[in-house]
Each structure stands twice: as C-alpha cells, then as structure tokens.
Design a protein around this motif. Structure first.
Motif, PDB file in Angstrom:
ATOM      1  N   PHE A 161       0.816  -1.207   0.000  1.00 38.20           N
ATOM      2  CA  PHE A 161       0.000   0.000   0.000  1.00 38.20           C
ATOM      3  C   PHE A 161       0.857   1.268   0.000  1.00 38.20           C
ATOM      4  CE2 PHE A 161      -3.349  -2.942   1.505  1.00 38.20           C
ATOM      5  CZ  PHE A 161      -4.317  -2.624   0.564  1.00 38.20           C
ATOM      6  N   ALA A 162       2.020   1.217   0.625  1.00 38.84           N
ATOM      7  CA  ALA A 162       2.895   2.389   0.617  1.00 38.84           C
ATOM      8  C   ALA A 162       3.383   2.686  -0.802  1.00 38.84           C
ATOM      9  CB  ALA A 162       4.081   2.167   1.552  1.00 38.84           C
ATOM     10  N   VAL A 163       3.823   1.640  -1.515  1.00 40.08           N
ATOM     11  CA  VAL A 163       4.316   1.839  -2.881  1.00 40.08           C
ATOM     12  C   VAL A 163       3.159   2.179  -3.820  1.00 40.08           C
ATOM     13  CG1 VAL A 163       5.471   0.726  -4.834  1.00 40.08           C
ATOM     14  CG2 VAL A 163       6.329   0.368  -2.506  1.00 40.08           C
ATOM     15  N   LEU A 202       4.149  -4.615  -7.944  1.00 39.68           N
ATOM     16  CA  LEU A 202       3.117  -4.618  -6.914  1.00 39.68           C
ATOM     17  C   LEU A 202       2.797  -6.038  -6.454  1.00 39.68           C
ATOM     18  CD1 LEU A 202       0.688  -1.865  -8.264  1.00 39.68           C
ATOM     19  CD2 LEU A 202       2.238  -1.702  -6.300  1.00 39.68           C
ATOM     20  N   TRP A 203       2.858  -6.988  -7.372  1.00 43.80           N
ATOM     21  CA  TRP A 203       2.610  -8.388  -6.993  1.00 43.80           C
ATOM     22  C   TRP A 203       3.685  -8.882  -6.033  1.00 43.80           C
ATOM     23  CZ3 TRP A 203       5.417 -12.921  -7.780  1.00 43.80           C
ATOM     24  CH2 TRP A 203       4.739 -14.093  -7.470  1.00 43.80           C
ATOM     25  N   VAL A 204       4.945  -8.541  -6.309  1.00 45.42           N
ATOM     26  CA  VAL A 204       6.038  -8.907  -5.405  1.00 45.42           C
ATOM     27  C   VAL A 204       5.778  -8.344  -4.013  1.00 45.42           C
ATOM     28  CG1 VAL A 204       8.488  -8.498  -4.899  1.00 45.42           C
ATOM     29  CG2 VAL A 204       7.785  -9.174  -7.211  1.00 45.42           C
ATOM     30  N   LEU A 205       5.340  -7.098  -3.957  1.00 40.60           N
ATOM     31  CA  LEU A 205       5.091  -6.448  -2.675  1.00 40.60           C
ATOM     32  C   LEU A 205       3.852  -7.021  -1.978  1.00 40.60           C
ATOM     33  CD1 LEU A 205       5.818  -2.799  -3.825  1.00 40.60           C
ATOM     34  CD2 LEU A 205       7.349  -4.313  -2.584  1.00 40.60           C
ATOM     35  N   TRP A 206       2.829  -7.361  -2.746  1.00 39.50           N
ATOM     36  CA  TRP A 206       1.616  -7.933  -2.165  1.00 39.50           C
ATOM     37  C   TRP A 206       1.905  -9.256  -1.466  1.00 39.50           C
ATOM     38  CZ3 TRP A 206      -3.275  -6.483  -1.167  1.00 39.50           C
ATOM     39  CH2 TRP A 206      -4.199  -7.484  -0.854  1.00 39.50           C
ATOM     40  N   LEU A 221      15.621 -12.351  -0.711  1.00 41.19           N
ATOM     41  CA  LEU A 221      14.462 -12.133  -1.567  1.00 41.19           C
ATOM     42  C   LEU A 221      13.376 -13.173  -1.335  1.00 41.19           C
ATOM     43  CD1 LEU A 221      16.075 -10.906  -4.893  1.00 41.19           C
ATOM     44  CD2 LEU A 221      14.142  -9.849  -3.736  1.00 41.19           C
ATOM     45  N   ALA A 222      13.632 -14.123  -0.480  1.00 39.78           N
ATOM     46  CA  ALA A 222      12.620 -15.120  -0.126  1.00 39.78           C
ATOM     47  C   ALA A 222      11.984 -14.824   1.224  1.00 39.78           C
ATOM     48  CB  ALA A 222      13.236 -16.523  -0.116  1.00 39.78           C
ATOM     49  N   LEU A 266      11.540  -5.731  -0.824  1.00 37.71           N
ATOM     50  CA  LEU A 266      10.909  -4.432  -1.040  1.00 37.71           C
ATOM     51  C   LEU A 266      11.592  -3.680  -2.171  1.00 37.71           C
ATOM     52  CD1 LEU A 266       8.995  -2.121  -0.300  1.00 37.71           C
ATOM     53  CD2 LEU A 266      10.611  -1.454   1.500  1.00 37.71           C
ATOM     54  N   MET A 267      12.922  -3.658  -2.164  1.00 37.39           N
ATOM     55  CA  MET A 267      13.650  -2.929  -3.195  1.00 37.39           C
ATOM     56  C   MET A 267      13.469  -3.565  -4.570  1.00 37.39           C
ATOM     57  SD  MET A 267      15.064  -0.166  -2.075  1.00 37.39           S
ATOM     58  CE  MET A 267      13.521   0.010  -1.170  1.00 37.39           C
ATOM     59  N   TYR A 268      13.343  -4.885  -4.616  1.00 41.37           N
ATOM     60  CA  TYR A 268      13.107  -5.536  -5.910  1.00 41.37           C
ATOM     61  C   TYR A 268      11.756  -5.105  -6.467  1.00 41.37           C
ATOM     62  CZ  TYR A 268      13.243  -9.001  -9.622  1.00 41.37           C
ATOM     63  OH  TYR A 268      13.256  -9.607 -10.861  1.00 41.37           O
TER      64      TYR A 268
END
Length: 323
Positions: A20-22, A84-88, A101-102, A109-111
């Motif tokens: 939500f932040a991004v 956004l999917w990565v962050l979700w 990253l796992a 987050l950075m990815y």
C-alpha cells in the motif's frame, strides 16, 4: 452474506504495508503527471508537441493528447503489476532467518520498487516525449538492473539490509544524477548486465576465472549484436575491467551460495534475449517497425521484460545460503 467480504481496516493495511505504501506512491506520481499536464494547458511542451504526427524513435506514430505513444506507453503497466505483486505477496513471506528475496525484507521491497520504477519511468518517456520523461526511464532501468548486482554483493560480503539499501540507493542517486548531465544510462545498463553475469558465473564456477571473464563478454556481444572484432578493438577498457572483476571474484573467499537455474533463470534469460532482438527490430527502420498499428514490437519488448523480471524474482528465491 457479508462474512466473505474483505475488511480493509488498519490491521489489513498494516499486514500489507509495503504494497500500500508503494501503491500510494505510484498513484501520487501519476496524479502529479496529470496535474502537470493540466496546468500546462493540456500540453507536454513545445518539443513534445512538435513531434505529433511523426514516428517516434521506437516506431509508434506520435499522437496528441495526454499519452503520445499509446501502445508503447500502456505496455509498461505489466512492469508495475509485477512490482506490486512482489510487494503484495511479501505478507506471506517469512520474517525469520537470514533476510533475502525469499523473506519479508528490504531486499524484497527494493526488488518490487525497482520493477515498478521501470514501468513508471518508461510510461513517462513514451507517454510524454519529454527530456525529463527520458531521464525517468533510464533512471528506473538503472534501478532495476543494479538491484541483482548489489544483491549479489550483499551475499558475498555479508551486508545487512541497512548496508545494502545505503549502497544501492546511494549509488542509484549518483547514477541518476550523472545520467541527467551526461546521458550514461545506456552504458550503465549494459555494464551492469555484464557484472551480473560475471557474478552468476562465479556463484557456480568460482574456480574457473576464464569462464567468469568470458561469460559476460559473450552475453553482451549477443545482447547488443556487437561484432566481436569491433568489441575487442573499441571496448578495451570494458575488457580490462571484466578481467579484473573475474580475478577478484575468483580470489574471493569461497562463495557459498546455491541457486536453482531451471526453470526460472533460463526462462528469464530467454525472455530478455528475445526482447532484445525485438527491441532492435522495432526501432525506426527496423523490420518490425509499423508506425500506424497498436501491435508495436517495442510494446512486446516491454511485456517480455516484465516476464523476465517475474522469472528472475523466482530464481533469486531458490537461493540456499551456506554462509
């Protein structure tokens, strides 16, 4: 009947705070784009307006309105969706163990941010045809392609999340500034790919410095369709740097990382290789250039790039860290 409805309350937002932040940041940026266009009397400036009716460098016919290259612009949304999917899905990642990253970490987050940054920047370049849009485009690209480079170094040198973010974001701030003044983005993109390939080769074949040296050079020659003889004659500095990097990686303490290359690394690499061929063929004068169709080759480059990002994300998540 309402039991199955999603209740968006403070706990729901907190559980998905990265997403939500991004998302809020992205919405704010696009709102700023719309406001700038409106305040400038529905124009992106004289230089942008002057190209209306002509074919852009990446082939599509430039039109009037908020978006100047429709297909080449909207095809950037998959980059944002992947980010956004990565962050979700960070909500479902472990918070324990070594950050990677796992896990639910600053690395992940950075990815996700880097993927979204590519989409926002390229949207601005193709959508608005302005100098600052082009700057945002290359800034986002540099942010993505340096992510695996700094991530790999964080594994080799044992950086924590704070160190990684400091080096990664600080370097990108410098690179973005230099690109604005000197246009170094394209060079950084190719150079970072070469470093990444050297790192990946070293992870698997650290005791073979010749392989670490040759793999990235061969990769760059193939990706940019560089004549090997011309490359040797014109890129002496790059060759010397890659030789020194190969020696450096060879002399490092044992790299105790394992990653599973099949299927994600090879699928991501194949998608990007195909995208690179299409990128060249879809420029002005290329065999795939047809300005007056929505089926733009450069739009396909964007879609395949997003597929590549998705695959590399999964590849990095296969890591087994024995440090």
């Amino acid at each position: 009947p309402y039991a199955s409805l999603i209740m968006i309350d403070s706990e729901y937002l907190r559980d998905r705070r990265e997403f939500f932040a991004v998302l809020l940041g992205i919405v704010t940026i696009f709102a700023a784009f719309a406001l700038a266009y409106t305040l400038n009397n529905g124009s992106w400036g004289a230089e942008s307006d002057g190209g209306i009716g002509e074919a852009a460098w990446y082939c599509e016919r430039i039109q009037s309105g908020f978006i100047r290259e429709l297909a080449n612009t909207l095809s950037n949304l998959p980059f944002i969706f992947v980010g956004l999917w990565v962050l979700w899905r960070m909500k479902y990642d472990s918070v324990g163990g070594r950050p990677s990253l796992a896990t639910r970490s600053w690395f992940t987050l950075m990815y996700g941010v880097a993927c979204a940054a590519v989409g926002v920047g390229s949207f601005a370049m193709h959508g608005f045809n302005t100098d600052w849009g082009g700057w945002l485009d290359l800034s986002g690209m540099m942010m993505y392609i340096t992510m695996p480079v700094f991530y790999n170094f964080s594994r080799f040198f044992g950086w924590d999340e704070r160190q990684f973010c400091t080096y990664y974001l600080g370097s990108n701030a410098v690179l973005s500034t230099l690109h604005w003044h000197y246009g170094i983005g394209g060079f950084v993109w190719g150079f970072a790919i070469a470093i990444w390939l050297a790192q990946e080769t070293a992870i698997r074949y650290q005791r073979q410095p010749l392989a670490i040296f040759l793999a990235p050079i061969a990769g760059i020659i193939i990706l940019v369709n560089y004549n090997p003889v011309d490359f040797v004659r014109e890129q002496v500095g790059v060759i010397i740097f890659m030789a020194l990097l190969a020696w450096f990686l060879y002399r490092l303490d044992e790299i105790r990382l394992q990653r599973t290359h099949t299927p994600y690394f090879w699928c991501g690499s194949a998608a990007y290789l195909l995208a690179s061929f299409i990128w060249r063929a879809s420029q002005q004068g290329g065999g795939m250039c047809e300005p007056d169709t929505l089926l733009q080759g450069h739009a396909l480059w964007h879609l395949l790039g997003a597929v590549s990002m998705f695959c590399f994300y999964h590849y990095f998540r296969t890591e087994v860290n024995d440090y």
